[in-house]
Design an enzyme around this catalytic site. Structure first.
Site, short mmCIF file in Angstrom:
data_model
loop_
_atom_site.label_atom_id
_atom_site.label_comp_id
_atom_site.label_asym_id
_atom_site.label_seq_id
_atom_site.Cartn_x
_atom_site.Cartn_y
_atom_site.Cartn_z
CD GLU A 171 -34.82 -4.15 -13.17
OE1 GLU A 171 -34.66 -4.95 -14.10
OE2 GLU A 171 -35.94 -3.81 -12.75
CG ASN A 215 -34.05 2.84 -10.61
OD1 ASN A 215 -34.47 3.34 -9.57
ND2 ASN A 215 -34.85 2.28 -11.52
CG HIS A 254 -41.82 -2.35 -8.89
ND1 HIS A 254 -42.82 -1.59 -9.47
CD2 HIS A 254 -40.70 -2.09 -9.58
CE1 HIS A 254 -42.30 -0.90 -10.48
NE2 HIS A 254 -41.02 -1.18 -10.57
CD GLU A 283 -38.85 1.46 -11.91
OE1 GLU A 283 -39.45 0.37 -12.05
OE2 GLU A 283 -37.75 1.69 -12.44
CG ASP A 285 -46.05 -0.87 -8.89
OD1 ASP A 285 -45.27 -1.57 -8.22
OD2 ASP A 285 -46.08 -0.90 -10.14
C1 XIL Z 1 -41.93 -1.64 -17.48
C2 XIL Z 1 -42.97 -0.82 -18.21
O1 XIL Z 1 -43.85 -0.23 -17.28
C3 XIL Z 1 -43.74 -1.69 -19.18
O2 XIL Z 1 -44.62 -0.91 -19.97
C4 XIL Z 1 -42.76 -2.43 -20.09
O3 XIL Z 1 -43.47 -3.33 -20.92
C5 XIL Z 1 -41.74 -3.18 -19.26
O4 XIL Z 1 -41.09 -2.29 -18.38
N1 XIL Z 1 -38.57 -1.94 -13.64
C6 XIL Z 1 -38.20 -0.90 -14.46
C7 XIL Z 1 -39.15 -0.37 -15.47
O5 XIL Z 1 -37.10 -0.33 -14.27
O6 XIL Z 1 -38.49 0.12 -16.61
C8 XIL Z 1 -40.17 -1.41 -15.87
O7 XIL Z 1 -41.14 -0.78 -16.70
C9 XIL Z 1 -40.81 -2.02 -14.64
C10 XIL Z 1 -39.77 -2.69 -13.79
#
Ligand code: XIL
Length: 382
Positions: A171, A215, A254, A283, A285
């Site tokens: 990020e 990422n 996401h 990641e 969802d």
């Molecule tokens: C999130 C976790 O799932 C949570 O448990 C934590 O509190 C915050 O981070 N992008 C990412 C992940 O790269 O590391 C994040 O994970 C979600 C967003």
């Protein structure tokens, strides 16, 4: 609310194939190198094309047998949700706690899974001693660079040989149009944008065999303009020209049903792949508005269709691109998802409901994987 599903032609084909293939391996067994997942599991269905289906795991979830069973049976890759982040591995300066990461690595070995390491340099989830030291001036920029070098080297060395893909940097790009490396990022503001190349080099030195990924979210067209994807593409070309050891690009994935599906996802992943890079959805969802965080019933009934549509669309984009080597869910159960805690009023983002029952998306993923692995039967003309 539960909806009954009509068996679609695809699902019927899948069911027929599964009936034929599940008989021999309907139960799973754990043993060194001999874990046998159910034949209709996501991981087994993806295996013929070499695709890894992953999930984020937080080790406390491994205390729950129902959760553990799904993690082992369904997934061929795992990512620690938090346990490899700097805040967790070095809560006190100089004192490492690898216990969470080690536990997951052991679980993965027992279940024939590969591990995605997540993440070495990021502006979030840093230890307090580090951020406080920087803000009160007791840690100079030169010292900060040394601390980062040590962190990356020690962590990658600790897990050397155990990690398939590292999310090295996470990020760093702005959500603006045009997008760029964020000049206000914690690391960039202190050490300059060139620190990213250094971190990739340090990681490569510590474990030359691990695949090193950049990422980020919204880098496969999710922003609508494609500005962020364009910026990452331009940056990664520069890194390659400079000989920086970067192997892959991870799109977090996401999604939110209110924004629609990013139709450039396949072509965006493909253009990264065309540079000779691996790609991954890291990641996945798909969130939507829900009645409450406990039950997570979508408030708009169309979300029951939009959620699996967008989720399966991400898998399809990955399937379309040969170099897409893993598709990782950011957790698989709605009860344990990060979404309700971070996006007020939203949920229903994962593959299983709050009681760990598979949702419609589960069957969609199965069907897509079967078609990807075996193709649809060819039709005769008459
Ligand atoms: C999130 C976790 O799932 C949570 O448990 C934590 O509190 C915050 O981070 N992008 C990412 C992940 O790269 O590391 C994040 O994970 C979600 C967003």
């Amino acid at each position: 609310m539960r909806i009954r599903r009509v068996l679609t032609p695809v699902a019927a084909i899948a069911a027929a194939i599964l009936v034929a293939s599940t008989a021999a391996a309907s139960s799973s067994t754990v043993g060194a190198g001999h874990f046998r997942p159910p034949a209709d599991s996501l991981r087994a269905l993806a295996a013929p094309i070499g695709l890894r289906i992953g999930t984020a795991v937080t080790p406390f979830e491994l205390d729950n047998p129902a959760y553990t069973k799904i993690t082992g049976d369904q997934f061929s890759s795992v990512t620690p949700g938090n346990e490899m982040k700097w805040q967790v591995v070095e809560p006190t300066q100089g004192t490492y706690d690898w216990s969470g990461g080690d536990r997951l690595v052991t679980f993965a070995r027992q279940h024939d899974q590969l591990v995605r390491g997540h993440t070495l340099v990021w502006h979030n989830q840093l230890p307090n001693w580090l951020t406080t030291g920087v803000s009160n001036g007791t840690i100079s920029n030169a010292q900060l660079r040394d601390l980062l070098h040590k962190h990356v080297t020690d962590e990658v060395t600790h897990f050397k040989g155990q990690i398939w893909q590292w999310d090295v940097a996470n990020e760093f790009f702005t959500d603006s149009n045009p997008s760029m490396i964020n000049p206000n990022d914690f690391w960039v503001s202190h050490l300059g944008a060139g620190i990213l190349a250094d971190v990739f080099r340090w990681a490569h030195q510590a474990d030359p065999r691990a695949l090193l990924f950049y990422n980020d979210y919204n880098i496969a067209g999710e922003d609508g303009s494609n500005a962020k994807s364009d910026a990452v593409l331009a940056w990664v070309k520069q890194q390659q020209a400079a000989g920086v050891p970067i192997d892959g690009i991870g799109d977090q994935g996401h999604l939110d049903t209110q924004f629609g599906f990013p139709t450039k996802m396949t072509s965006d992943l493909q253009r990264f792949a065309d540079l000779g890079l691996k790609v991954a959805v890291t990641e996945a969802d798909v969130r939507t508005f829900v009645n409450n965080p406990t039950e997570q019933v979508p408030t708009d009934h169309l979300a029951l269709f939009a959620q699996p549509y967008e989720y399966a669309g991400m898998l399809q984009a990955c399937l379309n691109v040969r170099q897409c080597i893993s598709f990782t869910a950011w957790g698989f159960g709605d009860a344990n998802s990060w979404i309700p805690g971070f996006f007020t009023g939203e949920g229903y983002a994962t593959i299983y409901d709050v009681n760990l029952n598979p949702k419609p998306i589960y069957a969609d993923l199965q069907a897509d994987l079967i078609l990807a692995a075996r193709g649809a039967p060819h039709r005769p003309l008459r």
